[in-house]
Design a protein around this motif. Structure first.
Motif, PDB file in Angstrom:
ATOM      1  N   HIS A   1       0.867  -1.186  -0.009  1.00 48.72           N
ATOM      2  CA  HIS A   1       0.170   0.247   0.337  1.00 48.72           C
ATOM      3  C   HIS A   1       0.316   0.954   0.121  1.00 48.72           C
ATOM      4  O   HIS A   1       0.492   1.843  -1.056  1.00 48.72           O
ATOM      5  CB  HIS A   1      -0.975   0.160   1.161  1.00 48.72           C
ATOM      6  CG  HIS A   1      -1.615   1.447   1.239  1.00 48.72           C
ATOM      7  ND1 HIS A   1      -2.894   1.788   0.491  1.00 48.72           N
ATOM      8  CD2 HIS A   1      -1.551   2.191   2.143  1.00 48.72           C
ATOM      9  CE1 HIS A   1      -3.314   2.550   1.009  1.00 48.72           C
ATOM     10  NE2 HIS A   1      -2.458   2.925   1.815  1.00 48.72           N
ATOM     11  N   LEU A   2       2.033   1.252   0.819  1.00 46.39           N
ATOM     12  CA  LEU A   2       2.915   2.160   1.138  1.00 46.39           C
ATOM     13  C   LEU A   2       3.908   1.948  -0.212  1.00 46.39           C
ATOM     14  O   LEU A   2       4.111   3.584  -1.204  1.00 46.39           O
ATOM     15  CB  LEU A   2       3.679   2.188   2.297  1.00 46.39           C
ATOM     16  CG  LEU A   2       3.117   2.068   3.825  1.00 46.39           C
ATOM     17  CD1 LEU A   2       4.303   2.064   4.484  1.00 46.39           C
ATOM     18  CD2 LEU A   2       2.070   3.928   3.818  1.00 46.39           C
ATOM     19  N   ALA A   3       4.534   1.366  -0.316  1.00 38.69           N
ATOM     20  CA  ALA A   3       4.935   1.082  -2.109  1.00 38.69           C
ATOM     21  C   ALA A   3       4.944   1.975  -2.981  1.00 38.69           C
ATOM     22  O   ALA A   3       4.760   2.337  -4.161  1.00 38.69           O
ATOM     23  CB  ALA A   3       5.195   0.362  -1.869  1.00 38.69           C
TER      24      ALA A   3
ATOM     25  N   LEU B   1       4.095  -8.704  -4.669  1.00 34.63           N
ATOM     26  CA  LEU B   1       5.194  -8.040  -5.531  1.00 34.63           C
ATOM     27  C   LEU B   1       5.324  -7.252  -6.655  1.00 34.63           C
ATOM     28  O   LEU B   1       5.650  -6.839  -7.324  1.00 34.63           O
ATOM     29  CB  LEU B   1       6.481  -8.100  -4.127  1.00 34.63           C
ATOM     30  CG  LEU B   1       7.354  -7.100  -5.258  1.00 34.63           C
ATOM     31  CD1 LEU B   1       7.563  -5.629  -4.467  1.00 34.63           C
ATOM     32  CD2 LEU B   1       8.775  -7.391  -3.595  1.00 34.63           C
ATOM     33  N   ALA B   2       5.923  -8.850  -7.286  1.00 32.90           N
ATOM     34  CA  ALA B   2       5.639  -9.353  -8.279  1.00 32.90           C
ATOM     35  C   ALA B   2       4.578  -8.557  -9.184  1.00 32.90           C
ATOM     36  O   ALA B   2       4.859  -8.192 -10.862  1.00 32.90           O
ATOM     37  CB  ALA B   2       6.235 -11.197  -8.506  1.00 32.90           C
ATOM     38  N   ALA B   3       3.592  -8.447  -9.106  1.00 31.61           N
ATOM     39  CA  ALA B   3       2.071  -8.103  -9.959  1.00 31.61           C
ATOM     40  C   ALA B   3       1.830  -6.980  -9.361  1.00 31.61           C
ATOM     41  O   ALA B   3       1.783  -6.565 -10.630  1.00 31.61           O
ATOM     42  CB  ALA B   3       1.561  -8.985  -9.126  1.00 31.61           C
ATOM     43  N   ASN B   4       2.941  -6.022  -9.203  1.00 25.81           N
ATOM     44  CA  ASN B   4       3.077  -4.721  -9.412  1.00 25.81           C
ATOM     45  C   ASN B   4       4.703  -3.682  -9.671  1.00 25.81           C
ATOM     46  O   ASN B   4       5.496  -4.950  -9.230  1.00 25.81           O
ATOM     47  CB  ASN B   4       2.675  -4.151  -7.939  1.00 25.81           C
ATOM     48  CG  ASN B   4       1.513  -4.201  -7.249  1.00 25.81           C
ATOM     49  OD1 ASN B   4       0.905  -3.944  -7.304  1.00 25.81           O
ATOM     50  ND2 ASN B   4       1.808  -5.736  -6.486  1.00 25.81           N
ATOM     51  N   ARG B   5       4.718  -2.566  -9.902  1.00 27.28           N
ATOM     52  CA  ARG B   5       6.072  -2.140 -10.374  1.00 27.28           C
ATOM     53  C   ARG B   5       6.470  -0.811  -9.310  1.00 27.28           C
ATOM     54  O   ARG B   5       5.407   0.315 -10.165  1.00 27.28           O
ATOM     55  CB  ARG B   5       5.680  -1.732 -12.267  1.00 27.28           C
ATOM     56  CG  ARG B   5       5.733  -3.112 -13.115  1.00 27.28           C
ATOM     57  CD  ARG B   5       6.102  -2.591 -14.258  1.00 27.28           C
ATOM     58  NE  ARG B   5       6.367  -4.643 -15.217  1.00 27.28           N
ATOM     59  CZ  ARG B   5       6.287  -4.024 -16.700  1.00 27.28           C
ATOM     60  NH1 ARG B   5       6.442  -2.608 -16.886  1.00 27.28           N
ATOM     61  NH2 ARG B   5       6.541  -5.424 -17.309  1.00 27.28           N
ATOM     62  N   PHE B   6       6.518  -0.889  -8.896  1.00 30.07           N
ATOM     63  CA  PHE B   6       6.823   0.155  -7.789  1.00 30.07           C
ATOM     64  C   PHE B   6       8.098   1.077  -8.052  1.00 30.07           C
ATOM     65  O   PHE B   6       9.233   0.505  -8.367  1.00 30.07           O
ATOM     66  CB  PHE B   6       6.366  -0.540  -6.115  1.00 30.07           C
ATOM     67  CG  PHE B   6       5.443  -0.994  -5.915  1.00 30.07           C
ATOM     68  CD1 PHE B   6       4.198  -0.612  -6.317  1.00 30.07           C
ATOM     69  CD2 PHE B   6       5.897  -1.828  -5.671  1.00 30.07           C
ATOM     70  CE1 PHE B   6       3.560  -0.747  -5.746  1.00 30.07           C
ATOM     71  CE2 PHE B   6       4.850  -2.633  -4.717  1.00 30.07           C
ATOM     72  CZ  PHE B   6       3.106  -2.013  -5.404  1.00 30.07           C
ATOM     73  N   ALA B   7       7.815   2.523  -8.561  1.00 29.65           N
ATOM     74  CA  ALA B   7       9.192   3.265  -8.013  1.00 29.65           C
ATOM     75  C   ALA B   7      10.038   3.128  -7.291  1.00 29.65           C
ATOM     76  O   ALA B   7      10.916   2.997  -7.213  1.00 29.65           O
ATOM     77  CB  ALA B   7       8.928   4.821  -8.541  1.00 29.65           C
ATOM     78  N   ALA B   8       9.273   2.820  -5.336  1.00 29.54           N
ATOM     79  CA  ALA B   8      10.267   2.568  -5.113  1.00 29.54           C
ATOM     80  C   ALA B   8      11.496   1.130  -4.494  1.00 29.54           C
ATOM     81  O   ALA B   8      10.646   0.211  -5.552  1.00 29.54           O
ATOM     82  CB  ALA B   8       9.596   2.440  -3.217  1.00 29.54           C
ATOM     83  N   ALA B   9      11.542   1.459  -4.095  1.00 27.11           N
ATOM     84  CA  ALA B   9      12.264   0.331  -3.563  1.00 27.11           C
ATOM     85  C   ALA B   9      12.475  -1.257  -2.557  1.00 27.11           C
ATOM     86  O   ALA B   9      12.213  -0.110  -1.205  1.00 27.11           O
ATOM     87  CB  ALA B   9      14.637  -0.136  -3.287  1.00 27.11           C
TER      88      ALA B   9
END
Length: 267
Positions: free
Chosen positions: A105-107, A133-141
């Motif tokens: 949610h935060l990422a 996690l793999a289902a999303n693409r986040f800018a954050a690490a």
């Protein structure tokens, strides 16, 4: 090559009567519609919720069930407080990360440069988190570590509750496995983490095993600015809230079950 036992996100979208009941439960934020939907629910459901994609397993994990059916009831004040605190280069540690709801949610809102460290000792829940996690693409690490944080280093006993995986932990009744463990200070040192903006710990009543040695020995420069823990009123000797207060933290929000604390002078 497609994994037929674990197909890509989107393969298990809700359909038919279950989809209708799920939509009603989510619109109304109602436990009544949740119960109706549960009668027809599959073992796994793909959905976008709380700002991220997830495959949720509502039959053996209460946290996933809440995020699926009534996301508005899933720790809304805790998540809002953390969301408001997000800044570039924010560092968040999630101990007892479950399927990833807090971290993901935060990422989903965070910028590049923000760092998330999610820690989950239960192999199945770590696997579910990794899938989400793999289902999303986040800018954050986002870094996921499959281990336990405790007061000792080495292999320790971990008990799995197959009826509600969120109640698994270092103590309890259920299937016993051995998992690797690190003290929090060691975990941070090995990952070159020199400050924590926010720390959420949910480890089924064993928070003191993590926080007591950490706050006794770690330099204050690495103590978390924001701390979110469950208070244990029935066992004050193990209550992480009382421990934090004794170390100079102040209660920002007492939410009944969870408490948000911040270091004095850091607000």
């Amino acid at each position: 090559m497609e994994d037929h036992d674990n197909p890509a996100w989107g393969a298990k979208m809700p359909s038919g009567l279950f989809a209708a009941l799920l939509a009603r439960a989510r619109r109304s934020d109602s436990k009544v519609w949740t119960r109706l939907g549960s009668w027809f629910a599959p073992d796994a459901v793909d959905i976008e919720t709380l700002g991220f994609r997830a495959r949720l397993h509502p039959k053996d994990n209460l946290s996933e069930k809440r995020v699926l059916y009534t996301p508005g009831r899933f720790d809304p004040q805790e998540l809002a407080h953390l969301s408001h605190a997000l800044t570039p280069e924010f560092v968040f540690i999630d101990v007892g990360a479950n399927c990833g709801s807090y971290t993901l949610h935060l990422a989903a809102q965070a910028e590049a440069g923000t760092r998330f460290f999610a820690i989950e000792a239960q192999p199945e829940m770590a696997r579910r988190f990794a899938f989400n996690l793999a289902a999303n693409r986040f800018a954050a690490a986002v870094q996921l570590d499959e281990l336990a944080i405790s007061d000792t280093r080495g292999e320790i006993r971990f008990t799995i509750n197959h009826h509600n995986r969120g109640e698994s932990g270092l103590e309890g009744v259920g299937e016993e496995i051995s998992v690797p463990a690190l003290p929090l200070a060691d975990y941070l040192a090995e990952r070159n983490v020199t400050r924590i903006d926010a720390l959420k710990i949910d480890v089924e009543g064993q928070e003191h095993r993590i926080l007591a040695p950490f706050l006794d020995r770690a330099p204050e420069t690495v103590w978390p600015r924001i701390l979110i823990v469950e208070q244990l009123l029935a066992t004050p000797e193990k209550d992480p809230v009382q421990l934090a207060l004794s170390k100079g933290y102040e209660i920002v929000r007492d939410l009944g079950r969870n408490v948000i604390l911040e270091r004095s002078g850091c607000r």
